[in-house]
Write a protein that holds these residues in place. Structure first.
Motif, PDB file in Angstrom:
ATOM      1  N   ALA A 127       0.841  -1.202   0.000  1.00  0.00           N
ATOM      2  CA  ALA A 127       0.000   0.000   0.000  1.00  0.00           C
ATOM      3  C   ALA A 127       0.877   1.254   0.000  1.00  0.00           C
ATOM      4  O   ALA A 127       0.614   2.225  -0.723  1.00  0.00           O
ATOM      5  CB  ALA A 127      -0.929  -0.002   1.214  1.00  0.00           C
ATOM      6  N   LEU A 128       1.948   1.218   0.784  1.00  0.00           N
ATOM      7  CA  LEU A 128       2.839   2.369   0.899  1.00  0.00           C
ATOM      8  C   LEU A 128       3.591   2.615  -0.413  1.00  0.00           C
ATOM      9  O   LEU A 128       3.668   3.734  -0.904  1.00  0.00           O
ATOM     10  CB  LEU A 128       3.843   2.094   2.032  1.00  0.00           C
ATOM     11  N   ALA A 129       4.136   1.533  -0.990  1.00  0.00           N
ATOM     12  CA  ALA A 129       4.959   1.659  -2.197  1.00  0.00           C
ATOM     13  C   ALA A 129       4.160   2.107  -3.415  1.00  0.00           C
ATOM     14  O   ALA A 129       4.690   2.791  -4.295  1.00  0.00           O
ATOM     15  CB  ALA A 129       5.658   0.334  -2.494  1.00  0.00           C
ATOM     16  N   THR A 130       2.866   1.712  -3.476  1.00  0.00           N
ATOM     17  CA  THR A 130       2.055   2.029  -4.656  1.00  0.00           C
ATOM     18  C   THR A 130       1.121   3.219  -4.441  1.00  0.00           C
ATOM     19  O   THR A 130       0.271   3.486  -5.282  1.00  0.00           O
ATOM     20  CB  THR A 130       1.204   0.809  -5.072  1.00  0.00           C
ATOM     21  N   HIS A 131       1.269   3.925  -3.294  1.00  0.00           N
ATOM     22  CA  HIS A 131       0.359   5.034  -2.954  1.00  0.00           C
ATOM     23  C   HIS A 131      -1.079   4.523  -2.854  1.00  0.00           C
ATOM     24  O   HIS A 131      -2.019   5.195  -3.278  1.00  0.00           O
ATOM     25  CB  HIS A 131       0.456   6.175  -3.977  1.00  0.00           C
ATOM     26  N   GLY A 132      -1.247   3.340  -2.275  1.00  0.00           N
ATOM     27  CA  GLY A 132      -2.555   2.708  -2.230  1.00  0.00           C
ATOM     28  C   GLY A 132      -3.236   2.778  -0.879  1.00  0.00           C
ATOM     29  O   GLY A 132      -2.805   3.493   0.041  1.00  0.00           O
ATOM     30  N   ASP A 133      -4.319   1.999  -0.756  1.00  0.00           N
ATOM     31  CA  ASP A 133      -5.159   1.978   0.449  1.00  0.00           C
ATOM     32  C   ASP A 133      -5.725   0.565   0.568  1.00  0.00           C
ATOM     33  O   ASP A 133      -6.616   0.180  -0.190  1.00  0.00           O
ATOM     34  CB  ASP A 133      -6.273   3.022   0.312  1.00  0.00           C
ATOM     35  N   ILE A 134      -5.189  -0.228   1.498  1.00  0.00           N
ATOM     36  CA  ILE A 134      -5.558  -1.648   1.605  1.00  0.00           C
ATOM     37  C   ILE A 134      -6.081  -1.957   2.999  1.00  0.00           C
ATOM     38  O   ILE A 134      -5.405  -1.665   4.005  1.00  0.00           O
ATOM     39  CB  ILE A 134      -4.349  -2.563   1.302  1.00  0.00           C
ATOM     40  N   PHE A 135      -7.271  -2.548   3.053  1.00  0.00           N
ATOM     41  CA  PHE A 135      -7.801  -3.048   4.326  1.00  0.00           C
ATOM     42  C   PHE A 135      -7.488  -4.536   4.410  1.00  0.00           C
ATOM     43  O   PHE A 135      -7.928  -5.319   3.568  1.00  0.00           O
ATOM     44  CB  PHE A 135      -9.308  -2.823   4.439  1.00  0.00           C
ATOM     45  N   VAL A 136      -6.694  -4.921   5.415  1.00  0.00           N
ATOM     46  CA  VAL A 136      -6.286  -6.316   5.583  1.00  0.00           C
ATOM     47  C   VAL A 136      -7.170  -6.952   6.644  1.00  0.00           C
ATOM     48  O   VAL A 136      -6.946  -6.796   7.852  1.00  0.00           O
ATOM     49  CB  VAL A 136      -4.801  -6.430   5.978  1.00  0.00           C
ATOM     50  N   LYS A 137      -8.198  -7.653   6.194  1.00  0.00           N
ATOM     51  CA  LYS A 137      -9.095  -8.343   7.126  1.00  0.00           C
ATOM     52  C   LYS A 137      -8.338  -9.462   7.828  1.00  0.00           C
ATOM     53  O   LYS A 137      -7.585 -10.200   7.203  1.00  0.00           O
ATOM     54  CB  LYS A 137     -10.298  -8.937   6.382  1.00  0.00           C
ATOM     55  N   GLY A 138      -8.540  -9.567   9.127  1.00  0.00           N
ATOM     56  CA  GLY A 138      -7.886 -10.612   9.898  1.00  0.00           C
ATOM     57  C   GLY A 138      -6.603 -10.157  10.558  1.00  0.00           C
ATOM     58  O   GLY A 138      -6.119 -10.804  11.491  1.00  0.00           O
ATOM     59  N   ALA A 139      -6.004  -9.047  10.091  1.00  0.00           N
ATOM     60  CA  ALA A 139      -4.769  -8.548  10.701  1.00  0.00           C
ATOM     61  C   ALA A 139      -5.052  -8.106  12.135  1.00  0.00           C
ATOM     62  O   ALA A 139      -6.096  -7.510  12.424  1.00  0.00           O
ATOM     63  CB  ALA A 139      -4.208  -7.384   9.892  1.00  0.00           C
ATOM     64  N   THR A 140      -4.127  -8.403  13.045  1.00  0.00           N
ATOM     65  CA  THR A 140      -4.314  -8.059  14.456  1.00  0.00           C
ATOM     66  C   THR A 140      -3.149  -7.223  14.961  1.00  0.00           C
ATOM     67  O   THR A 140      -2.004  -7.416  14.546  1.00  0.00           O
ATOM     68  CB  THR A 140      -4.458  -9.332  15.322  1.00  0.00           C
ATOM     69  N   GLN A 141      -3.442  -6.322  15.873  1.00  0.00           N
ATOM     70  CA  GLN A 141      -2.460  -5.348  16.350  1.00  0.00           C
ATOM     71  C   GLN A 141      -1.368  -5.922  17.257  1.00  0.00           C
ATOM     72  O   GLN A 141      -0.191  -5.579  17.076  1.00  0.00           O
ATOM     73  CB  GLN A 141      -3.187  -4.215  17.072  1.00  0.00           C
ATOM     74  N   PRO A 142      -1.679  -6.772  18.256  1.00  0.00           N
ATOM     75  CA  PRO A 142      -0.649  -7.153  19.239  1.00  0.00           C
ATOM     76  C   PRO A 142       0.631  -7.714  18.632  1.00  0.00           C
ATOM     77  O   PRO A 142       1.727  -7.355  19.086  1.00  0.00           O
ATOM     78  CB  PRO A 142      -1.362  -8.208  20.102  1.00  0.00           C
ATOM     79  N   GLU A 143       0.509  -8.559  17.591  1.00  0.00           N
ATOM     80  CA  GLU A 143       1.698  -9.164  16.982  1.00  0.00           C
ATOM     81  C   GLU A 143       2.429  -8.199  16.049  1.00  0.00           C
ATOM     82  O   GLU A 143       3.528  -8.497  15.592  1.00  0.00           O
ATOM     83  CB  GLU A 143       1.315 -10.410  16.175  1.00  0.00           C
TER      84      GLU A 143
END
Length: 441
Positions: free
Chosen positions: A253-269
């Protein structure tokens, strides 16, 4: 031999990746949990399993040893019945040699169930030395006899069974920690493992083993204490999400100037990664269903990072992020302290227009095993530099996905060769690229 056309991806870059994808269980955990099922003569059920090649390799290895394995890829459920374990034919096991490094972890469970194990030559990505000496020394300390004379692999026996021992790892090796846990839970007596790795995937393996009946305590000083038990039972467990894949898509997302929602991703790890992502200038939003990552516009900022064992910045995170850092405004420094040859993937990036210089010196403050050992394990990235599409050969799993990100961020066409390597750890990445609006065929 002619190249398989399915092993080449033609990418038209320069288009932001926008949309929603779902990430399932961690590659670095799921395969180990499948091996753990060998320890119990019963049925185990693993959920949130990704459709990746490693899962099929381990499934095939288990089947060779008489284990019933049912893989429901669509629903992400693997059911394993290890009631009838048997020794596999050496020739059959050899057919899978070189496909994965997982077979070495079969040692402890097979010795417990059958009294012996045969381990073929091992494969894996060429990113630096990953010797199995720690594994074999651990098994010896637990009472195993290791015969390395077999021309096709290693024969392991335990005439008097495995017994508890004091084990210290000179480096917190993930594989050796897993080996010890899998071998010690049924060993007679107590095992103390100091200098252990404590990655989230290992702690999830501890959770699985505890569900099976194991007694394992964890101290804050990287010491595991395992009290051997007489028997274990099957488990039902839902895998933690793959934090490496989630971070890879965040970097895309960062490299392509994009916007990606990653379902299932969790913060603690991902706390350590999220801190760096924010320092670079990326934006993210944590929700109950996942994490949204996006490039907010404007200049990205350079950073200095050093990879390290958990809870440090994960080595598998740095390669995708380096692609994004080629677009940061200034000088970034990355000091790799885990794998000595991990920067081999940067050569195609330079050929695409990136300015990356590699150094043998430790450009960082962390004590590093590679100091004065002639490995180019520090990188200086100067940006922003426009990237231009070209032909790329995938070198390894994480480097390959990083090259894919570079091709997506570059202007013009790229042909990415050897993409089957990416299938080892990124489930249905073509489907995800399509969902994000990438231009490829």
């Amino acid at each position: 031999m002619a190249e398989n056309p399915d092993d080449v991806l033609h990418v038209e870059g320069g288009k932001p990746l926008n949309g929603t994808i779902k990430v399932r269980g961690a590659k670095n955990f799921v395969s180990k949990a499948m091996v753990a099922a060998l320890l119990a003569p019963g049925k185990s059920v693993l959920k949130n399993v990704p459709e990746i090649r490693d899962v099929h390799v381990v499934s095939d290895l288990l089947r060779l040893h008489g284990v019933d394995v049912d893989v429901d890829g669509a629903n992400g459920i693997v059911t394993i019945d290890a009631s009838r374990v048997q020794l596999a034919d050496v020739a059959d096991v050899d057919t899978l040699s070189g496909s994965s490094r997982i077979p070495i972890l079969f040692s402890g469970p097979l010795v417990h169930r059958l009294g012996e194990a045969f381990i073929p030559a091992l494969g894996g990505c060429a990113i630096g030395g990953r010797p199995i000496d720690f594994h074999l020394e651990t098994l010896r300390k637990l009472g195993a006899t290791v015969d390395k004379e077999h021309k096709d692999g290693i024969h392991i026996t335990a005439p008097n069974g495995l017994h508890g021992a004091k084990i210290h790892l000179p480096y917190p090796s993930v594989g050796a920690t897993e080996q010890t846990l899998l071998a010690a839970v049924l060993a007679e007596g107590k095992t103390e493992l100091s200098g252990a790795a404590t990655e989230p995937e290992i702690m999830d393996l501890v959770c699985v083993l505890q569900k099976m009946g194991a007694i394992i305590s964890v101290d804050v000083d990287r010491t595991f204490r395992i009290e051997g038990v007489k028997e274990l039972q099957g488990y039902t467990h839902t895998s933690l999400t793959d934090r490496i894949e989630a971070a890879s898509w965040a970097s895309a997302a960062l490299a392509t100037h994009g916007d990606i929602f990653v379902k299932g991703a969790t913060q603690p790890e991902m706390i350590t990664f999220l801190n760096v992502f924010r320092k670079v200038g990326g934006k993210f939003e944590v929700t109950d269903k996942g994490i949204r990552f996006w490039h907010p516009g404007g200049d990205l900022k350079p950073v200095a990072i050093e990879t390290d064992v958990h809870p440090g910045f994960m080595t598998d995170w740095q390669q995708p992020l380096v692609v994004a850092l080629t677009q940061a405004n200034g000088l970034s420094i990355v000091h790799e302290t885990v794998y000595e040859n991990r920067f081999g993937f940067t050569k195609p990036l330079v050929e695409m227009g990136a300015t990356i210089q590699l150094y043998r010196e430790c450009l960082g403050s962390l004590p590093c095993r590679f100091r004065q050992r002639n490995y180019k394990h520090s990188a200086v990235i100067f940006g922003p530099t426009p990237l231009t599409g070209r032909d790329i050969d995938v070198p390894d799993l994480r480097g390959g996905f990083s090259h894919l990100i570079a091709a997506l961020a570059a202007s013009g066409p790229s042909d990415v060769h050897g993409i089957s390597l990416i299938d080892r750890g990124y489930a249905d990445f073509r489907g995800k690229l399509e969902a994000l609006g990438a231009d490829f065929d």
